[in-house]
Design a protein around this motif. Sequence first.
Motif, PDB file in Angstrom:
ATOM      1  N   PRO A 248       0.715  -1.216   0.095  1.00  0.00           N
ATOM      2  CA  PRO A 248      -0.058  -0.098  -0.008  1.00  0.00           C
ATOM      3  C   PRO A 248       0.885   1.357   0.114  1.00  0.00           C
ATOM      4  CG  PRO A 248      -0.801  -1.520   1.669  1.00  0.00           C
ATOM      5  CD  PRO A 248       0.410  -2.028   1.250  1.00  0.00           C
ATOM      6  N   ASN A 249       0.245   2.365  -0.641  1.00  0.00           N
ATOM      7  CA  ASN A 249       0.669   3.603  -0.673  1.00  0.00           C
ATOM      8  C   ASN A 249       2.303   3.705  -1.387  1.00  0.00           C
ATOM      9  OD1 ASN A 249      -1.037   3.580   1.742  1.00  0.00           O
ATOM     10  ND2 ASN A 249      -1.240   5.741   1.219  1.00  0.00           N
ATOM     11  N   ALA A 250       2.659   2.706  -2.149  1.00  0.00           N
ATOM     12  CA  ALA A 250       3.916   2.550  -2.717  1.00  0.00           C
ATOM     13  C   ALA A 250       4.234   3.864  -3.641  1.00  0.00           C
ATOM     14  CB  ALA A 250       4.126   1.461  -3.209  1.00  0.00           C
ATOM     15  N   GLU A 251       3.142   4.422  -3.873  1.00  0.00           N
ATOM     16  CA  GLU A 251       3.481   5.626  -4.809  1.00  0.00           C
ATOM     17  C   GLU A 251       3.336   7.009  -4.199  1.00  0.00           C
ATOM     18  OE1 GLU A 251       0.526   5.332  -8.198  1.00  0.00           O
ATOM     19  OE2 GLU A 251       1.253   3.340  -8.620  1.00  0.00           O
ATOM     20  N   ASP A 252       3.373   7.006  -2.789  1.00  0.00           N
ATOM     21  CA  ASP A 252       3.298   8.047  -2.086  1.00  0.00           C
ATOM     22  C   ASP A 252       4.221   8.011  -0.876  1.00  0.00           C
ATOM     23  OD1 ASP A 252       1.102   7.225   0.015  1.00  0.00           O
ATOM     24  OD2 ASP A 252      -0.100   7.345  -1.955  1.00  0.00           O
ATOM     25  N   ARG A 253       3.575   7.998   0.218  1.00  0.00           N
ATOM     26  CA  ARG A 253       4.537   8.239   1.410  1.00  0.00           C
ATOM     27  C   ARG A 253       5.083   6.866   1.889  1.00  0.00           C
ATOM     28  NH1 ARG A 253      -0.933   7.878   3.680  1.00  0.00           N
ATOM     29  NH2 ARG A 253      -1.523   5.989   5.108  1.00  0.00           N
ATOM     30  N   GLY A 254       4.515   5.541   1.224  1.00  0.00           N
ATOM     31  CA  GLY A 254       5.192   4.326   1.711  1.00  0.00           C
ATOM     32  C   GLY A 254       4.419   3.328   2.399  1.00  0.00           C
ATOM     33  N   THR A 255       4.602   2.187   2.369  1.00  0.00           N
ATOM     34  CA  THR A 255       4.087   1.201   3.252  1.00  0.00           C
ATOM     35  C   THR A 255       4.459   1.221   4.544  1.00  0.00           C
ATOM     36  OG1 THR A 255       4.017  -0.298   1.387  1.00  0.00           O
ATOM     37  CG2 THR A 255       3.632  -1.332   3.372  1.00  0.00           C
ATOM     38  N   LYS A 310      12.348 -10.795  -2.253  1.00  0.00           N
ATOM     39  CA  LYS A 310      12.594  -9.795  -3.280  1.00  0.00           C
ATOM     40  C   LYS A 310      11.330 -10.107  -4.287  1.00  0.00           C
ATOM     41  CE  LYS A 310      17.563  -8.818  -3.502  1.00  0.00           C
ATOM     42  NZ  LYS A 310      18.610  -9.082  -4.464  1.00  0.00           N
ATOM     43  N   GLY A 311      10.913 -11.204  -4.465  1.00  0.00           N
ATOM     44  CA  GLY A 311      10.162 -11.800  -5.348  1.00  0.00           C
ATOM     45  C   GLY A 311       8.551 -11.297  -5.079  1.00  0.00           C
ATOM     46  N   TRP A 312       8.415 -10.965  -3.853  1.00  0.00           N
ATOM     47  CA  TRP A 312       7.003 -10.133  -3.826  1.00  0.00           C
ATOM     48  C   TRP A 312       6.904  -8.946  -4.254  1.00  0.00           C
ATOM     49  CZ3 TRP A 312       7.930 -11.847   2.285  1.00  0.00           C
ATOM     50  CH2 TRP A 312       7.792 -13.233   2.345  1.00  0.00           C
ATOM     51  N   GLY A 313       7.943  -8.336  -4.516  1.00  0.00           N
ATOM     52  CA  GLY A 313       7.819  -6.737  -5.053  1.00  0.00           C
ATOM     53  C   GLY A 313       8.856  -5.875  -4.156  1.00  0.00           C
ATOM     54  N   GLU A 314       8.708  -4.713  -4.778  1.00  0.00           N
ATOM     55  CA  GLU A 314       9.588  -3.560  -4.030  1.00  0.00           C
ATOM     56  C   GLU A 314       8.965  -2.810  -2.745  1.00  0.00           C
ATOM     57  OE1 GLU A 314      12.543   0.174  -5.096  1.00  0.00           O
ATOM     58  OE2 GLU A 314      11.290  -0.732  -6.471  1.00  0.00           O
ATOM     59  N   LEU A 315       9.452  -2.838  -1.549  1.00  0.00           N
ATOM     60  CA  LEU A 315       9.264  -2.227  -0.360  1.00  0.00           C
ATOM     61  C   LEU A 315       9.704  -0.708  -0.575  1.00  0.00           C
ATOM     62  CD1 LEU A 315       7.546  -2.015   2.280  1.00  0.00           C
ATOM     63  CD2 LEU A 315       9.805  -2.920   3.379  1.00  0.00           C
ATOM     64  N   LYS A 316       8.756   0.197  -0.253  1.00  0.00           N
ATOM     65  CA  LYS A 316       9.124   1.464   0.101  1.00  0.00           C
ATOM     66  C   LYS A 316       8.494   1.945   1.284  1.00  0.00           C
ATOM     67  CE  LYS A 316       8.129   6.517  -1.089  1.00  0.00           C
ATOM     68  NZ  LYS A 316       7.236   7.405  -2.052  1.00  0.00           N
ATOM     69  N   PRO A 317       9.321   1.906   2.439  1.00  0.00           N
ATOM     70  CA  PRO A 317       8.772   1.822   3.704  1.00  0.00           C
ATOM     71  C   PRO A 317       8.406   3.415   3.991  1.00  0.00           C
ATOM     72  CG  PRO A 317      11.167   1.684   3.977  1.00  0.00           C
ATOM     73  CD  PRO A 317      10.692   1.596   2.371  1.00  0.00           C
ATOM     74  N   ASP A 318       7.123   3.616   4.731  1.00  0.00           N
ATOM     75  CA  ASP A 318       7.025   4.475   5.363  1.00  0.00           C
ATOM     76  C   ASP A 318       8.104   5.217   6.182  1.00  0.00           C
ATOM     77  OD1 ASP A 318       5.869   6.941   6.708  1.00  0.00           O
ATOM     78  OD2 ASP A 318       3.948   6.006   6.855  1.00  0.00           O
ATOM     79  N   ASP A 319       8.764   6.304   6.182  1.00  0.00           N
ATOM     80  CA  ASP A 319       9.687   6.584   7.130  1.00  0.00           C
ATOM     81  C   ASP A 319       9.453   7.211   8.206  1.00  0.00           C
ATOM     82  OD1 ASP A 319       9.208   9.275   6.031  1.00  0.00           O
ATOM     83  OD2 ASP A 319      10.914   9.613   4.971  1.00  0.00           O
ATOM     84  N   ILE A 320       8.328   7.275   8.547  1.00  0.00           N
ATOM     85  CA  ILE A 320       7.650   8.053   9.814  1.00  0.00           C
ATOM     86  C   ILE A 320       8.400   7.193  10.987  1.00  0.00           C
ATOM     87  CG2 ILE A 320       5.849   6.653  10.340  1.00  0.00           C
ATOM     88  CD1 ILE A 320       4.494   8.985  11.171  1.00  0.00           C
ATOM     89  N   SER A 321       8.672   7.877  12.112  1.00  0.00           N
ATOM     90  CA  SER A 321       9.512   7.201  13.360  1.00  0.00           C
ATOM     91  C   SER A 321       8.421   6.295  13.744  1.00  0.00           C
ATOM     92  CB  SER A 321      10.031   8.538  14.330  1.00  0.00           C
ATOM     93  OG  SER A 321      10.224   7.934  15.486  1.00  0.00           O
ATOM     94  N   LEU A 322       9.030   5.093  14.326  1.00  0.00           N
ATOM     95  CA  LEU A 322       8.264   4.190  14.931  1.00  0.00           C
ATOM     96  C   LEU A 322       7.963   4.754  16.646  1.00  0.00           C
ATOM     97  CD1 LEU A 322       7.284   1.302  13.973  1.00  0.00           C
ATOM     98  CD2 LEU A 322       9.072   2.406  12.727  1.00  0.00           C
ATOM     99  N   SER A 323       8.734   5.632  17.072  1.00  0.00           N
ATOM    100  CA  SER A 323       8.572   6.219  18.492  1.00  0.00           C
ATOM    101  C   SER A 323       7.602   7.037  18.266  1.00  0.00           C
ATOM    102  CB  SER A 323       9.703   7.299  18.904  1.00  0.00           C
ATOM    103  OG  SER A 323      10.842   6.259  19.222  1.00  0.00           O
ATOM    104  N   GLU A 324       7.212   7.751  17.130  1.00  0.00           N
ATOM    105  CA  GLU A 324       5.968   8.632  16.853  1.00  0.00           C
ATOM    106  C   GLU A 324       4.691   7.775  16.803  1.00  0.00           C
ATOM    107  OE1 GLU A 324       4.216  12.416  16.509  1.00  0.00           O
ATOM    108  OE2 GLU A 324       6.206  11.990  17.236  1.00  0.00           O
ATOM    109  N   ILE A 325       4.756   6.995  16.046  1.00  0.00           N
ATOM    110  CA  ILE A 325       3.504   5.818  16.163  1.00  0.00           C
ATOM    111  C   ILE A 325       3.180   5.300  17.436  1.00  0.00           C
ATOM    112  CG2 ILE A 325       2.833   3.509  15.205  1.00  0.00           C
ATOM    113  CD1 ILE A 325       4.315   4.182  12.714  1.00  0.00           C
ATOM    114  N   ALA A 326       4.214   4.809  18.379  1.00  0.00           N
ATOM    115  CA  ALA A 326       4.065   4.284  19.591  1.00  0.00           C
ATOM    116  C   ALA A 326       3.182   5.255  20.215  1.00  0.00           C
ATOM    117  CB  ALA A 326       5.328   4.059  20.312  1.00  0.00           C
ATOM    118  N   LYS A 327       3.418   6.632  20.113  1.00  0.00           N
ATOM    119  CA  LYS A 327       2.676   7.577  21.164  1.00  0.00           C
ATOM    120  C   LYS A 327       1.070   7.341  20.805  1.00  0.00           C
ATOM    121  CE  LYS A 327       6.286  11.227  20.571  1.00  0.00           C
ATOM    122  NZ  LYS A 327       6.336  12.614  20.329  1.00  0.00           N
TER     123      LYS A 327
END
Length: 347
Positions: A248-255, A310-327
């Motif tokens: 999901p969101n591979a074309e914008d913010r990332g997965t 690799k065979g599943w496709g390319e991952l573009k990860p959402d670069d938001i901090s995991l600390s921020e998500i934890a909040k």
Amino acid sequence: MHGARKAFACAVILATTALTSGQSFADEEVNVYSYRQPSLIQPLLDAFTAKTGIKTNVVFSDKGLGERIAAEGENSPADVMLTVDIGRLDTAKQLGIAEPIKSEVVAKDIPSQFRDVDGDWVGLTARARIIYASRERVDQTAITYEELADPKWKGRICTRSGQHDYTLGLIASMIVHHGEAETEKWLVGLRDNLARKPTGNDRAQVKSIYAGECDIALGNTYYMGQMETNDAEPEQKDWAASVRLIFPNAEDRGTHVNISGVILNKYAPNRDNAMKLIEFLTTPDAQEIYAETNFEYPLTPGVAIAERVKGWGELKPDDISLSEIAKYRKAASEMVDRVAFDDGPAS
């Protein structure tokens, strides 16, 4: 021997010893409390012992290890805790059981968005929260998390409980990106697009797609590898073959990605050995073992992803901090209850 340490010795279910024949090492050890299953971390511990001569003692449980360390206090035998989700890492931080991990090695190996801002935990591997899509009934190859609330998916989505750590992480990430009000509208839309009440684990969602009960499902990437290679239960290979992965969101913010990680117990009796283990787990050698054994994404830059992954496709990860998500995990949990997500689609 302290009572807790004696109890630990009795409870140990897995230990590794030096693998280099003919060498004698000092009687050194490190004690690990692990939410990660022994079979998944055994190769790493074997490699660590072979390299350092430090024996590892592991107690495994799927719940309550952070609380156990807190209850044991200064008498805790635990040196480190390995866990599988940002939620449990954050819980350890809130329990006050973690000592900040200060290491130039770790700081060099693990990008900052995968380390706690105070150093109370360090990520080791990543997994992406992706969409499993039916090969027969879903043609599109791109999707966003936001789109899951689109009425076109009504009656076509499966997922596990909204209160599961993996789901809460995703919802918390949506709060970070969109705020609570918009995320709640989205969660209601997702709820009403469900084919049934949330139930089962991630593999069960793929089984439901295979059975025709739904067309898409939320799940973690590494389950695909576990199903594709499951010789003990070959029917899972059929489930896996019935779906493909969409990031999901591979074309914008990332997965959205979640992590496995480690904390250092502030009362670690073998602190130096604990730090050696933590630093080892961030090295390219250990990260390669993680990648090949567990079908996860290494966090150390430059370490190769497993060919199957690799065979599943390319991952573009959402670069938001995991600390921020934890909040926002608490807000996410309250939201799940408020919209009665686990009751399933509204009638």
